[in-house]
Design a protein around this motif. Structure first.
Motif, PDB file in Angstrom:
ATOM      1  N   ARG A  50     -88.665  84.991 -50.792  1.00  0.00           N
ATOM      2  CA  ARG A  50     -90.029  85.313 -51.600  1.00  0.00           C
ATOM      3  C   ARG A  50     -90.002  84.972 -52.999  1.00  0.00           C
ATOM      4  N   ILE A  51     -90.889  84.349 -53.227  1.00  0.00           N
ATOM      5  CA  ILE A  51     -91.253  83.900 -54.799  1.00  0.00           C
ATOM      6  C   ILE A  51     -92.558  84.415 -55.389  1.00  0.00           C
ATOM      7  N   TRP A  52     -92.870  84.953 -56.386  1.00  0.00           N
ATOM      8  CA  TRP A  52     -93.693  85.662 -57.111  1.00  0.00           C
ATOM      9  C   TRP A  52     -93.963  84.674 -58.245  1.00  0.00           C
ATOM     10  N   ASP A  53     -94.941  83.959 -58.143  1.00  0.00           N
ATOM     11  CA  ASP A  53     -95.563  82.937 -59.377  1.00  0.00           C
ATOM     12  C   ASP A  53     -96.219  83.474 -60.175  1.00  0.00           C
ATOM     13  N   PHE A  54     -95.824  83.642 -61.600  1.00  0.00           N
ATOM     14  CA  PHE A  54     -97.119  84.126 -62.521  1.00  0.00           C
ATOM     15  C   PHE A  54     -97.274  83.134 -63.525  1.00  0.00           C
ATOM     16  N   SER A  55     -97.085  81.981 -63.148  1.00  0.00           N
ATOM     17  CA  SER A  55     -97.165  80.942 -64.173  1.00  0.00           C
ATOM     18  C   SER A  55     -98.534  80.622 -64.534  1.00  0.00           C
ATOM     19  N   GLY A  79     -99.057  90.193 -65.311  1.00  0.00           N
ATOM     20  CA  GLY A  79    -100.506  89.741 -64.868  1.00  0.00           C
ATOM     21  C   GLY A  79    -100.617  89.367 -63.543  1.00  0.00           C
ATOM     22  N   ARG A  80    -101.489  88.594 -62.959  1.00  0.00           N
ATOM     23  CA  ARG A  80    -101.532  88.528 -61.650  1.00  0.00           C
ATOM     24  C   ARG A  80    -100.705  87.318 -61.245  1.00  0.00           C
ATOM     25  N   PHE A  81    -100.343  87.160 -60.000  1.00  0.00           N
ATOM     26  CA  PHE A  81     -99.151  86.361 -59.306  1.00  0.00           C
ATOM     27  C   PHE A  81     -99.874  85.701 -58.141  1.00  0.00           C
ATOM     28  N   ARG A  82     -99.069  84.615 -57.742  1.00  0.00           N
ATOM     29  CA  ARG A  82     -99.375  84.053 -56.484  1.00  0.00           C
ATOM     30  C   ARG A  82     -97.919  84.131 -55.562  1.00  0.00           C
ATOM     31  N   MET A  83     -97.981  84.646 -54.490  1.00  0.00           N
ATOM     32  CA  MET A  83     -96.525  84.715 -53.862  1.00  0.00           C
ATOM     33  C   MET A  83     -96.341  83.620 -52.496  1.00  0.00           C
ATOM     34  N   ASP A  84     -94.987  82.909 -52.658  1.00  0.00           N
ATOM     35  CA  ASP A  84     -94.887  82.111 -51.816  1.00  0.00           C
ATOM     36  C   ASP A  84     -93.737  82.405 -51.108  1.00  0.00           C
ATOM     37  N   THR A  85     -93.633  82.030 -49.727  1.00  0.00           N
ATOM     38  CA  THR A  85     -92.354  82.397 -48.839  1.00  0.00           C
ATOM     39  C   THR A  85     -91.883  81.228 -48.528  1.00  0.00           C
ATOM     40  N   LEU A  86     -90.474  81.051 -48.376  1.00  0.00           N
ATOM     41  CA  LEU A  86     -89.612  79.859 -48.125  1.00  0.00           C
ATOM     42  C   LEU A  86     -89.035  80.306 -46.726  1.00  0.00           C
ATOM     43  N   HIS A  87     -89.246  79.613 -45.821  1.00  0.00           N
ATOM     44  CA  HIS A  87     -88.531  79.877 -44.270  1.00  0.00           C
ATOM     45  C   HIS A  87     -87.571  78.858 -43.882  1.00  0.00           C
ATOM     46  N   GLY A  88     -86.618  79.285 -43.503  1.00  0.00           N
ATOM     47  CA  GLY A  88     -85.437  78.179 -42.973  1.00  0.00           C
ATOM     48  C   GLY A  88     -84.225  78.913 -42.575  1.00  0.00           C
ATOM     49  N   HIS A  89     -83.948  80.172 -43.346  1.00  0.00           N
ATOM     50  CA  HIS A  89     -82.652  80.870 -43.087  1.00  0.00           C
ATOM     51  C   HIS A  89     -82.754  81.351 -41.625  1.00  0.00           C
ATOM     52  N   THR A  90     -81.729  81.378 -41.115  1.00  0.00           N
ATOM     53  CA  THR A  90     -81.585  81.937 -39.396  1.00  0.00           C
ATOM     54  C   THR A  90     -81.046  83.477 -39.599  1.00  0.00           C
ATOM     55  N   ALA A  91     -80.659  83.819 -40.620  1.00  0.00           N
ATOM     56  CA  ALA A  91     -80.124  85.334 -40.663  1.00  0.00           C
ATOM     57  C   ALA A  91     -80.349  85.515 -42.308  1.00  0.00           C
ATOM     58  N   ALA A  92     -79.868  87.057 -42.386  1.00  0.00           N
ATOM     59  CA  ALA A  92     -80.216  87.492 -43.779  1.00  0.00           C
ATOM     60  C   ALA A  92     -79.877  86.580 -44.951  1.00  0.00           C
ATOM     61  N   VAL A  93     -80.562  86.582 -46.276  1.00  0.00           N
ATOM     62  CA  VAL A  93     -80.514  85.914 -47.370  1.00  0.00           C
ATOM     63  C   VAL A  93     -79.548  86.952 -48.279  1.00  0.00           C
ATOM     64  N   ARG A  94     -78.550  86.552 -48.655  1.00  0.00           N
ATOM     65  CA  ARG A  94     -77.412  87.240 -49.530  1.00  0.00           C
ATOM     66  C   ARG A  94     -77.399  86.791 -50.900  1.00  0.00           C
ATOM     67  N   CYS A  95     -77.974  85.672 -51.458  1.00  0.00           N
ATOM     68  CA  CYS A  95     -77.907  85.324 -52.672  1.00  0.00           C
ATOM     69  C   CYS A  95     -78.813  84.277 -53.080  1.00  0.00           C
ATOM     70  N   VAL A  96     -79.659  84.409 -54.152  1.00  0.00           N
ATOM     71  CA  VAL A  96     -80.505  83.290 -54.499  1.00  0.00           C
ATOM     72  C   VAL A  96     -80.187  82.951 -56.229  1.00  0.00           C
ATOM     73  N   ARG A  97     -80.572  81.847 -56.371  1.00  0.00           N
ATOM     74  CA  ARG A  97     -80.711  81.614 -57.844  1.00  0.00           C
ATOM     75  C   ARG A  97     -81.712  80.397 -58.225  1.00  0.00           C
ATOM     76  N   LEU A  98     -82.242  80.588 -59.457  1.00  0.00           N
ATOM     77  CA  LEU A  98     -83.085  79.649 -60.165  1.00  0.00           C
ATOM     78  C   LEU A  98     -82.435  78.910 -60.793  1.00  0.00           C
ATOM     79  N   LEU A  99     -83.007  77.434 -60.920  1.00  0.00           N
ATOM     80  CA  LEU A  99     -82.544  76.456 -61.931  1.00  0.00           C
ATOM     81  C   LEU A  99     -83.738  76.014 -62.378  1.00  0.00           C
ATOM     82  N   PRO A 100     -84.563  76.247 -63.008  1.00  0.00           N
ATOM     83  CA  PRO A 100     -85.754  75.969 -63.823  1.00  0.00           C
ATOM     84  C   PRO A 100     -85.708  74.576 -64.458  1.00  0.00           C
ATOM     85  N   ALA A 101     -84.592  74.228 -64.872  1.00  0.00           N
ATOM     86  CA  ALA A 101     -84.339  72.850 -65.753  1.00  0.00           C
ATOM     87  C   ALA A 101     -84.597  71.752 -64.748  1.00  0.00           C
TER      88      ALA A 101
END
Length: 578
Positions: free
Chosen positions: A499-504, A159-181
């Motif tokens: 980047r976060i693609w929000d399909f909620s 479906g359609r989504f809303r994209m958010d961006t998180l800014h704060g890192h000063t170099a390349a982002v190497r790993c991401v993990r979600l913790l929905p709980a």
């Protein structure tokens, strides 16, 4: 014995009494029917939809004649229901009220749910019932309702989504993990820090001090956070319930709660590239060609799994650990530390990523050749000495020009992140149905070629599967990592942005769009309808007679349509009568 069954399966007692009050006691015929159905289900377990066909035939017979099966105690019926899959349980629940209640209460739904998606957010093995030892569904919900709702939510990623961006890192982002709980996102990379974010609001929650290394791996659940990188040290934090963001990565709670302080684990002799967690163990893979298995409670290393090349990725699935080293894919037994399976030359070049279904049946790999491949671990081993690439894959995609650095899987969606800056989404449910574990599969491996993608759904070359969707990244820089939740996709890379693609809201948006389209179609039909005589005359002569501001005086009845003349005649008769 019936009393014992009723005591153990009290949930189904009411349904049993309601539906069997008018039936005669159990008979030998009824027992034979149950045994026959159970045997039929076992024998057809390997055939596609075999169990469903048995159940459909039984439901048809139940509607035409009284079935002796309903005379049995609920415990025995529930034993039969254990052999049915989700589709068959839905079918048999249509037979009668008794089967509907028993099918809904069947603990098979818990197994179906956990086999595909794991435990729901907020549940853990510690929440099991003390009397039965069984894991209970959240209050007010049944496992069947949870399964149906989650299956419905699988549609949102198209479906359609809303994209958010998180800014704060000063170099390349190497790993991401979600913790929905906990409604959180964890990120780390070349700036040597670990950052915690609020998933809904996109706001920073905490940031660690510089760790003095490039952080290449994160593993997290509701009780433990582990990070590691180039200095070969694994750093762990236990959750602090009083802490708003659970983990004290900034070191501000060390004086209050020492249990939540940072704890380093030593043992590797090369950079740590991957981490994994399950209920009892933690796993770390390194360029020293080993995976170390740590006891979660004491953090003691209990196994050391040696590979033949640098370890690039790992993922624990059930009683197995899946890992990649060089261009090979390994499967290990968690308890014994023994190698269970080895697939060689899975990719041309390095195999950078690995994922798997929670059941452990299906394995996904991504590599330097830009390909994503899918394997069925239930198929017998096959050796092909003349091939340079393993040819036992049941499916293959080549959606990327660059290397595939990361994979994420949430049944039935597989997402890949590539060095070409794109994210590709593949729906694997049809392939899972095609491959039923007995060696019969419609997909055969062929030499892989890159396929150009310009639309949302892309069909590959001959022998390649369809890519359902590409997510726009807004940049052509490398995407190093990706993680996937029920309705979120999170990615990081060289551009230092998460980047976060929000399909909620995808289903709600689609519902509004469909309603708007329906209204527009209805209006167009009304405009296209032929005009009646009254509407034609009103358009020609102006507003309808008798309306304020208009007058019909001076117009002869002969000049008016019949319906106007009849109206005048009726009004005149009414006035004269009064």
């Amino acid at each position: 014995m019936a009393l014992v069954w009723k005591g153990e399966y009290g949930v189904a007692d009411d349904a049993w009494h309601d539906a069997t009050s008018n039936y005669k006691p159990s008979s030998q015929t009824a027992v034979s029917s149950v045994i026959e159905i159970g045997v039929d289900c076992k024998e057809e377990e390997e055939e596609e939809d075999g169990v469903s066909r048995v159940v459909e035939g039984f439901v048809e017979r139940h509607h035409t004649e009284r079935s002796p099966l309903v005379e049995l105690p609920p415990a025995l019926i529930l034993e039969v229901l254990k052999y049915l899959d989700a589709r068959a349980l839905c079918i048999i629940s249509c037979a009668c009220t008794l089967f509907r209640r028993l099918a809904s209460d069947s603990h098979g739904w818990k197994d179906f749910y956990c086999e595909r998606w794991g435990l729901p957010a907020g549940l853990s093995p510690a929440t099991a019932s003390s009397s039965t030892g069984m894991l209970s569904a959240p209050p007010g919900k049944s496992w069947r309702e949870l399964y149906v709702a989650r299956e419905e939510r699988c549609k949102v990623l198209m479906g359609r989504f809303r994209m958010d961006t998180l800014h704060g890192h000063t170099a390349a982002v190497r790993c991401v993990r979600l913790l929905p709980a906990a409604n959180m996102v964890f990120t780390a990379g070349y700036d040597q820090t670990v950052r915690l974010w609020n998933l809904e609001e996109g706001l920073p929650l905490a940031c660690s001090h510089p760790l003095g290394e490039t952080v290449r791996a994160i593993a997290v659940d509701i009780g433990l956070l582990a990070v590691a990188g180039t200095d070969a040290v694994v750093r762990v934090w236990r959750a602090i319930p009083e802490c708003a963001h659970l983990f004290d990565v900034a070191g501000t709670w060390s004086a209050v709660n020492e249990d939540g302080a940072e704890m380093p684990l030593y043992g590797h002799t090369g950079p740590v590239t991957c981490l994994g967690l399950d209920a009892t163990h933690m796993y770390s893979g390194s360029w020293d060609m080993s995976i170390r298995v740590w006891e979660r409670s004491s953090f003691e290393c209990v196994h050391k799994l040696m590979h033949m090349d640098w370890v690039w990725a790992l993922v624990p699935r059930g009683r197995r650990i899946l890992s990649t080293a060089g261009s090979d894919v390994y499967a290990w037994d968690v308890e014994t530390g023994q190698q269970v399976r080895l697939r060689t030359r899975v990719h041309t070049g390095q195999a950078y990523a690995v994922e798997g279904s929670r059941s452990g049946h299906f394995v996904f790999t991504g590599g330097e050749d830009g390909a994503v491949r899918m394997f069925d671990d239930r198929l017998a081993r096959r050796h092909h000495s003349n091939s340079k690439i393993a040819v036992e894959a049941i499916a293959a995609w080549v959606p990327h020009k660059g290397s595939v650095y990361s994979l994420a899987f949430e049944d039935p969606w597989l997402v890949s992140a590539s060095g070409d800056g794109t994210l590709a989404m593949m729906d694997v449910r049809q392939i899972m149905k095609r491959s039923n574990g007995n060696g019969k599969s419609a997909a055969n491996s062929v030499p892989l070629r890159w396929c150009h993608h310009t639309s949302a759904q892309v069909a590959g070359k001959e022998g390649e599967e369809i890519v359902q969707r590409f997510l726009p990244g807004g940049s052509h820089q490398s995407a190093y990592c990706v993680d996937l939740g029920a309705d979120r996709v999170v990615s990081g890379g060289e551009e230092r942005i998460v980047r976060i693609w929000d399909f909620s809201q995808a289903l709600e948006i689609e519902s509004r769009v469909q309603a708007s389209r329906s209204n527009r179609r209805h209006r167009r039909k009304q405009i296209a309808m032929p005009l009646t005589e009254q509407q034609k005359w009103e358009r020609k002569s102006g507003p309808r007679l008798g309306v304020s501001g208009t007058s019909s005086k001076g117009i002869d009845d002969k000049e008016l349509p019949d319906w106007v003349a009849r109206s005048r005649s009726r009004r005149g008769q009414g006035v004269g009568a009064s």
